[in-house]
Scaffold this motif. Sequence first.
Motif, PDB file in Angstrom:
ATOM      1  N   GLN A   1     -16.430  -0.528  15.451  1.00 23.20           N
ATOM      2  CA  GLN A   1     -16.663   0.901  15.674  1.00 23.20           C
ATOM      3  C   GLN A   1     -15.469   1.576  16.314  1.00 23.20           C
ATOM      4  O   GLN A   1     -15.094   2.678  15.938  1.00 23.20           O
ATOM      5  N   THR A   2     -14.865   0.904  17.277  1.00 23.95           N
ATOM      6  CA  THR A   2     -13.734   1.523  17.975  1.00 23.95           C
ATOM      7  C   THR A   2     -12.443   0.797  17.607  1.00 23.95           C
ATOM      8  O   THR A   2     -12.456  -0.399  17.290  1.00 23.95           O
ATOM      9  N   ARG A   3     -11.328   1.513  17.726  1.00 20.65           N
ATOM     10  CA  ARG A   3     -10.038   0.883  17.421  1.00 20.65           C
ATOM     11  C   ARG A   3      -9.756  -0.245  18.417  1.00 20.65           C
ATOM     12  O   ARG A   3      -9.153  -1.256  18.077  1.00 20.65           O
ATOM     13  N   ALA A   4     -10.254  -0.066  19.646  1.00 22.42           N
ATOM     14  CA  ALA A   4     -10.040  -1.113  20.657  1.00 22.42           C
ATOM     15  C   ALA A   4     -10.664  -2.426  20.191  1.00 22.42           C
ATOM     16  O   ALA A   4     -10.098  -3.511  20.403  1.00 22.42           O
ATOM     17  N   GLN A   5     -11.821  -2.363  19.534  1.00 22.96           N
ATOM     18  CA  GLN A   5     -12.451  -3.598  19.015  1.00 22.96           C
ATOM     19  C   GLN A   5     -11.589  -4.233  17.928  1.00 22.96           C
ATOM     20  O   GLN A   5     -11.422  -5.445  17.878  1.00 22.96           O
ATOM     21  N   ALA A   6     -11.037  -3.381  17.048  1.00 24.60           N
ATOM     22  CA  ALA A   6     -10.194  -3.908  15.961  1.00 24.60           C
ATOM     23  C   ALA A   6      -8.949  -4.573  16.532  1.00 24.60           C
ATOM     24  O   ALA A   6      -8.507  -5.635  16.075  1.00 24.60           O
ATOM     25  N   VAL A   7      -8.385  -3.949  17.584  1.00 26.34           N
ATOM     26  CA  VAL A   7      -7.187  -4.509  18.219  1.00 26.34           C
ATOM     27  C   VAL A   7      -7.521  -5.869  18.842  1.00 26.34           C
ATOM     28  O   VAL A   7      -6.806  -6.855  18.660  1.00 26.34           O
ATOM     29  N   GLU A   8      -8.643  -5.927  19.552  1.00 23.85           N
ATOM     30  CA  GLU A   8      -8.997  -7.179  20.239  1.00 23.85           C
ATOM     31  C   GLU A   8      -9.283  -8.294  19.230  1.00 23.85           C
ATOM     32  O   GLU A   8      -8.841  -9.429  19.400  1.00 23.85           O
ATOM     33  N   PHE A   9     -10.022  -7.950  18.168  1.00 24.74           N
ATOM     34  CA  PHE A   9     -10.306  -8.979  17.149  1.00 24.74           C
ATOM     35  C   PHE A   9      -8.999  -9.466  16.540  1.00 24.74           C
ATOM     36  O   PHE A   9      -8.767 -10.669  16.415  1.00 24.74           O
ATOM     37  N   SER A  10      -8.126  -8.536  16.152  1.00 25.73           N
ATOM     38  CA  SER A  10      -6.897  -8.986  15.481  1.00 25.73           C
ATOM     39  C   SER A  10      -6.021  -9.791  16.433  1.00 25.73           C
ATOM     40  O   SER A  10      -5.415 -10.771  16.028  1.00 25.73           O
ATOM     41  N   ARG A  11      -5.968  -9.378  17.672  1.00 27.48           N
ATOM     42  CA  ARG A  11      -5.133 -10.104  18.632  1.00 27.48           C
ATOM     43  C   ARG A  11      -5.582 -11.574  18.738  1.00 27.48           C
ATOM     44  O   ARG A  11      -4.792 -12.489  18.645  1.00 27.48           O
ATOM     45  N   ARG A  12      -6.898 -11.766  18.847  1.00 31.65           N
ATOM     46  CA  ARG A  12      -7.374 -13.145  19.015  1.00 31.65           C
ATOM     47  C   ARG A  12      -7.345 -13.906  17.683  1.00 31.65           C
ATOM     48  O   ARG A  12      -7.080 -15.105  17.646  1.00 31.65           O
ATOM     49  N   ALA A  13      -7.590 -13.208  16.599  1.00 31.44           N
ATOM     50  CA  ALA A  13      -7.519 -13.879  15.284  1.00 31.44           C
ATOM     51  C   ALA A  13      -6.073 -14.294  14.990  1.00 31.44           C
ATOM     52  O   ALA A  13      -5.827 -15.324  14.353  1.00 31.44           O
ATOM     53  N   MET A  14      -5.103 -13.503  15.463  1.00 31.93           N
ATOM     54  CA  MET A  14      -3.690 -13.881  15.256  1.00 31.93           C
ATOM     55  C   MET A  14      -3.332 -15.130  16.069  1.00 31.93           C
ATOM     56  O   MET A  14      -2.497 -15.920  15.656  1.00 31.93           O
ATOM     57  N   GLN A  15      -3.975 -15.298  17.234  1.00 26.43           N
ATOM     58  CA  GLN A  15      -3.731 -16.536  18.005  1.00 26.43           C
ATOM     59  C   GLN A  15      -4.241 -17.738  17.211  1.00 26.43           C
ATOM     60  O   GLN A  15      -3.592 -18.780  17.143  1.00 26.43           O
ATOM     61  N   PHE A  16      -5.403 -17.571  16.595  1.00 21.94           N
ATOM     62  CA  PHE A  16      -5.954 -18.626  15.733  1.00 21.94           C
ATOM     63  C   PHE A  16      -4.979 -18.903  14.574  1.00 21.94           C
ATOM     64  O   PHE A  16      -4.689 -20.046  14.241  1.00 21.94           O
ATOM     65  N   MET A  17      -4.469 -17.818  14.006  1.00 21.71           N
ATOM     66  CA  MET A  17      -3.508 -17.951  12.898  1.00 21.71           C
ATOM     67  C   MET A  17      -2.271 -18.726  13.367  1.00 21.71           C
ATOM     68  O   MET A  17      -1.779 -19.623  12.686  1.00 21.71           O
ATOM     69  N   LYS A  18      -1.798 -18.364  14.558  1.00 27.57           N
ATOM     70  CA  LYS A  18      -0.577 -18.997  15.084  1.00 27.57           C
ATOM     71  C   LYS A  18      -0.789 -20.490  15.361  1.00 27.57           C
ATOM     72  O   LYS A  18       0.056 -21.323  15.038  1.00 27.57           O
ATOM     73  N   GLU A  19      -1.949 -20.813  15.940  1.00 26.00           N
ATOM     74  CA  GLU A  19      -2.154 -22.206  16.357  1.00 26.00           C
ATOM     75  C   GLU A  19      -2.679 -23.094  15.240  1.00 26.00           C
ATOM     76  O   GLU A  19      -2.291 -24.250  15.116  1.00 26.00           O
ATOM     77  N   LYS A  20      -3.573 -22.568  14.408  1.00 28.10           N
ATOM     78  CA  LYS A  20      -4.274 -23.429  13.443  1.00 28.10           C
ATOM     79  C   LYS A  20      -3.816 -23.241  11.992  1.00 28.10           C
ATOM     80  O   LYS A  20      -4.054 -24.113  11.162  1.00 28.10           O
ATOM     81  N   VAL A  21      -3.240 -22.106  11.676  1.00 26.86           N
ATOM     82  CA  VAL A  21      -2.949 -21.855  10.259  1.00 26.86           C
ATOM     83  C   VAL A  21      -1.449 -21.984   9.957  1.00 26.86           C
ATOM     84  O   VAL A  21      -1.067 -22.753   9.066  1.00 26.86           O
ATOM     85  N   ILE A  22      -0.611 -21.288  10.700  1.00 25.64           N
ATOM     86  CA  ILE A  22       0.827 -21.307  10.352  1.00 25.64           C
ATOM     87  C   ILE A  22       1.387 -22.746  10.361  1.00 25.64           C
ATOM     88  O   ILE A  22       2.130 -23.108   9.446  1.00 25.64           O
TER      89      ILE A  22
END
Length: 517
Positions: free
Chosen positions: A262-283
């Motif tokens: 609903q809010t941009r702050a939620q989108a920012v928080e989700f992407s920030r933590r999903a990018m950590q997952f990307m960095k540690e588990k995917v890349i």
Amino acid sequence: MFDSNVRMSRRTALKGAAAGGVGLVASGALGESMSIGAAEPPEGLTMSNDEWFAQRAWSVSANKVLPKADGTSPAVTSLAKRIHRPRSAEEIAAIVKSLPAMTPIANVCGGHEASGIALVADHDAEVLDLIELKSIDFEKEGDETLVTVGSGVVFRELVEAVKDRGGALPVGTGPGVGVVGYAVNGGLSSYFSRRLGLLGQRAVKMTVVTADGEIRVLTPEDELFTAMLGAGSALGIVVDMTFRMADESAIKGAEQLVFGFQTRAQAVEFSRRAMQFMKEKVIPNDSVSLEIVVTGTKALVATTVFYDTFKGSTAEFVKPLQDLAASLELPTLAQGHWGSWYEAAAALWPVIAEQKGSPLATSYHCAGTVGIPEDAVLDFVGDVMVGEAPLDEAAMSIVEIRTLGGEAQKGRRLPSGNCHHAFFVDLVTLYDASTKSPAERQAIVDLTNRVVDKARAVPGLGVDFSGTHSQPDDIDRSAVAAEIFGSPEMARTIEAQKKRVDPNNRFRFNPFAKFIG
Ligand SMILES: Cc1cc2nc3c(=O)[nH]c(=O)nc-3n(C[C@H](O)[C@H](O)[C@H](O)COP(=O)(O)OP(=O)(O)OC[C@H]3O[C@@H](n4cnc5c(N)ncnc54)[C@H](O)[C@@H]3O)c2cc1C
């Protein structure tokens, strides 16, 4: 607007071409009236430039619908002197030879390049609309299957044909994107390139018409061959290209999770933590790729593609993303499972079909890192690229956070920043121009530019490093040659090739027009 995604079987296309064009009349019987070196150029299509542009342009550049000094925004159309629809290498060569050596030539394949530079061209230009070159031919060479694709073929047509052969290729997401228009500008597949490399890295042969009208068959031994796979739109006219096909088994499948916010702050928080997952588990794990898309329609789409090298449970692998959404109390809007290369390759076609406008205005920008991104880069991507992109002002816009690397980084070096990067973000600004006032259009461009300018100031972040993911008509803020071609050496090689093969800069309608020519 013409739907270039309309599916046309190969047979229908060939029949249409034989009958004189798919619903079109090409005036000037090319085969008969022109011999190579003829003094008179062919007459070209009888349809008006406006009509042709409406048929062939998927979008117009967001920079071209801005208000002029008097506050108005004139309609965008093709300025070309003439438009031709040649049907063979010989017809292309005959047209080129019939024109004065200085006459500029614009080539159009799928009509999806974001600045529309080849579609718009200029008043002196002759456009070669390659839509009639629809052949897709398969052949066996030892254990390998090769596919030769005519330069009017778009991805929907190629994907359907490759599926029937049990194959796979690192194709682009847009069904109407030209296969050759993508390959000559270093195109990448965020779903498949980590496993299958860039499409250009799978090229083994191509037929090209040069600036002086010579037909040449190029192979990897030719210097020009490699140059064509990242800067080809500035160097020659590709008639067809041959690629090594992979087996469909290379791609196991994919899991897609769609959450609402609903809010941009939620989108920012989700992407920030999903990018950590990307960095540690995917890349660090070449057997998977991940794309996180934040949309102006308030969805977060996480697509994980699994390759044949993946071991373990796909459901377990994506669970941390579901747990993350649950912890932020984001609703799950949809969940998809694709069981094959074809399903993944075709998955976005219905979504892209909904992107319409009158006209649809767009711009493309990318930023990324060659190695694993530092946390400061991920913070920037979350706070600024997701946090400040014009997703509310231009609701069809998306921010795509993607993994690359893998085979694209290991494979043959092409003159494209795309084969160097391990992690990147696309900012795709998209809106229906008919719903925005001239001032609102300006505000959208300003917001986009502000994000791009901030990205340029971040240490370790490459910006606009790709011919397929940058906006060449940005005023005073275009990419630099060394980034877009991947390195200063590549840029020098391309500049040298350009001087050798196109000294009059006939092929000036391309994403690199600002810095080579
Ligand atoms: C919906 C959508 C999805 C996309 N998905 C991806 C993606 O997944 N990955 C990616 O990398 N990019 C993607 N792109 C970007 C796209 O790949 C590039 O813009 C590409 O250059 C478009 O090619 P085209 O043939 O459709 O466009 P065109 O405008 O027809 O051509 C683009 C450029 O290539 C030149 N060119 C075309 N044909 C020839 C030829 N035969 N010989 C020489 N030069 C030629 C043209 O002159 C022009 O300079 C996407 C774009 C859209 C709109």
